[in-house]
Design an enzyme around this catalytic site. Structure first.
Site, PDB file in Angstrom:
ATOM      1  N   LYS A  45      56.115  24.255   4.861  1.00  0.00           N
ATOM      2  CA  LYS A  45      56.524  25.465   4.126  1.00  0.00           C
ATOM      3  C   LYS A  45      57.346  25.034   2.928  1.00  0.00           C
ATOM      4  O   LYS A  45      58.020  23.995   2.963  1.00  0.00           O
ATOM      5  CB  LYS A  45      57.367  26.369   5.027  1.00  0.00           C
TER       6      LYS A  45
HETATM    7  N1  GLU Z   1      52.167  31.994   4.041  1.00  0.00           N
HETATM    8  C1  GLU Z   1      51.173  32.334   5.023  1.00  0.00           C
HETATM    9  C2  GLU Z   1      51.733  32.173   6.426  1.00  0.00           C
HETATM   10  O1  GLU Z   1      52.914  32.230   6.645  1.00  0.00           O
HETATM   11  C3  GLU Z   1      49.861  31.599   4.789  1.00  0.00           C
HETATM   12  C4  GLU Z   1      49.953  30.105   4.781  1.00  0.00           C
HETATM   13  C5  GLU Z   1      48.664  29.410   4.351  1.00  0.00           C
HETATM   14  O2  GLU Z   1      47.697  30.081   4.024  1.00  0.00           O
HETATM   15  O3  GLU Z   1      48.675  28.185   4.329  1.00  0.00           O
HETATM   16  O4  GLU Z   1      51.012  32.079   7.385  1.00  0.00           O
END
Ligand code: GLU
Length: 444
Positions: free
Chosen positions: A131
């Site tokens: 993240k």
């Molecule tokens: N930000 C989204 C999540 O928390 C998607 C992450 C992604 O597509 O890699 O799942």
């Protein structure tokens, strides 16, 4: 679906896991990282996961922090702080979004990265968890400033990410346009196969390597999981009453999809205000209104309500799809619902989770409920890798299959251990990660 008998550690306020002290963790019980890690370790205990895997998962592999200057429109430069946390890559490249928000902090990003590891393992896609984020208010930036910020953030972390290393995506405060700037920056600056650089990020615009169905994917996944699980607890989707906290990408899509499936959305609240209409709020019209005014407030076909009235609105399913830790003890005590489906990551703080558990509200955890986004990100990455273009129908069918299988696995784990759904979802993910560590071993 059976009644939960073993609530998670966070729900009961159970004792501190000995690994917290072994690794020298802080003692603040409201810390989001401790909350997430506590939930993970509680499930690890349930399935008797090896100690070595527990300590590996209790900390991210890499914590990248960067500071970079961006020229503002008035000519002066501002320094921004960015993060990329790479939690675990035992199953595949680190995967997870990056957010632009004022409240981006190290512990929150660490926590969200751990949730990504669990989410990818639960829906069985070959990725680990990561993240990122930049501490900023994107609403206060011009388009030019936002573009320069996105490109500088990309170049600051470019050496540590890559199409087979770490693949970012949209999250709170970021969108497809930002992913396009990010991909372009990476492709312009990376050596080697220029075009393969497209796979460094997902959630791109469809005309630039994005997948059909990615934008609606998280909302679609929430709807798929609800359709799979709710009939088992006696709530038919047709006619069920729903309230939505947040009306951004996730709930804007989720609300419209659930409405089209026959559900009645009776209350919506975002940062601009609350709405209620017991005959149903037309989410298609609300979406148009929200696009124009950047908020739900002022929508004509519903009554304006305050925070307490929003939470007290009687519904079958409450769907928080805004930021983390918004549901505290007070909000949870107001809730009048049978099920809470977490469209947002970690929407409850520990006091909120305890209250929900005491009230017997069934929680469908985020690592299951909102896994649709990363699942379609995987489809996008696959399409880029193999130079294929899937149609929307194929994306929807494959997404539904991943979501339903993950839901069924979670229910099976829950039945096996007699635990709550959050514990079961984490345990299901951990069983898979544990099996991979068992065959891989730990180097050297
Ligand atoms: N930000 C989204 C999540 O928390 C998607 C992450 C992604 O597509 O890699 O799942």
């Amino acid at each position: 679906m059976t009644t939960a008998t073993t609530p998670s550690a966070a729900a009961t306020g159970a004792t501190r896991d000995p690994i917290f002290d072994e690794l020298g963790f802080p003692t603040d019980p409201d810390n989001l990282y401790l909350q997430t890690c506590g939930t993970m370790l509680n499930s690890a205990e349930l399935i008797d996961l090896k100690h070595r895997v527990r300590i590996i998962l209790a900390q991210p592999k890499n914590e990248i922090m960067v500071h970079f200057p961006v020229r503002m429109d008035d000519g002066h430069h501002r320094l921004f702080k960015g993060y990329r946390i790479q939690h675990n890559n035992a199953l595949g490249p680190y995967k997870g979004g990056f957010r632009f928000h004022e409240d981006v902090h190290l512990d929150d990003v660490k926590s969200l990265a751990m949730l990504m590891t669990m989410k990818c393992a639960l829906v069985r896609i070959p990725f680990g968890g990561g993240k990122g984020g930049v501490k900023c208010d994107p609403r206060g930036l011009s388009e030019g400033e936002l573009q320069r910020l996105s490109r500088r953030y990309c170049s600051a972390i470019a050496d540590q990410i890559g199409p087979d290393v770490d693949i970012p995506a949209p999250d709170v405060g970021t969108n497809a346009q930002i992913m396009a700037w990010f991909a372009d920056t990476y492709m312009m600056s990376s050596a080697g196969d220029h075009h393969d650089g497209l796979r460094v990020v997902t959630g791109k615009p469809v005309e630039f390597g994005g997948s059909a169905g990615r934008e609606k994917a998280t909302g679609q996944g929430v709807a798929d999981v609800l359709a799979e699980m709710l009939p088992g607890i006696g709530i038919p989707v047709e006619g069920m009453k729903v309230s939505l906290l947040g009306f951004g990408n996730v709930n804007g899509w989720g609300g419209r999809i659930l409405q089209d499936m026959g559900a009645k959305i009776v209350a919506v609240m975002d940062h601009t205000g609350g709405l209620r209409n017991d005959n149903g709020i037309d989410c298609h019209k609300l979406f148009e209104h929200n696009m124009k005014t950047r908020g739900v407030a002022g929508f004509a076909d519903a009554d304006a309500i305050g925070e307490e009235d929003f939470y007290r609105t009687p519904v079958d399913v409450f769907i928080p799809g805004a930021l983390e830790q918004m549901i505290k003890q007070k909000q949870a005590s107001w809730l009048d619902c049978k099920v809470m489906a977490e469209a947002a990551n970690a929407p409850c703080d520990p006091s909120g989770e305890r209250e929900l558990s005491a009230k017997g509200i069934e929680v469908i955890p985020a690592i299951l409920a909102n896994a649709g986004g990363v699942t379609v990100s995987y489809f996008e990455w696959l399409q880029n890798k193999t130079s294929q273009i899937w149609d929307a129908e194929r994306v929807d069918t494959e997404l539904n299959r991943h979501m339903c299988v993950a839901a069924r696995r979670t229910l099976a784990t829950r039945a096996r251990y007699g635990c709550d759904m959050r514990t079961a979802a984490f345990a299901t993910a951990l069983e898979h990660i544990g099996a991979v560590y068992k065959v891989r071993g730990i180097f050297p």
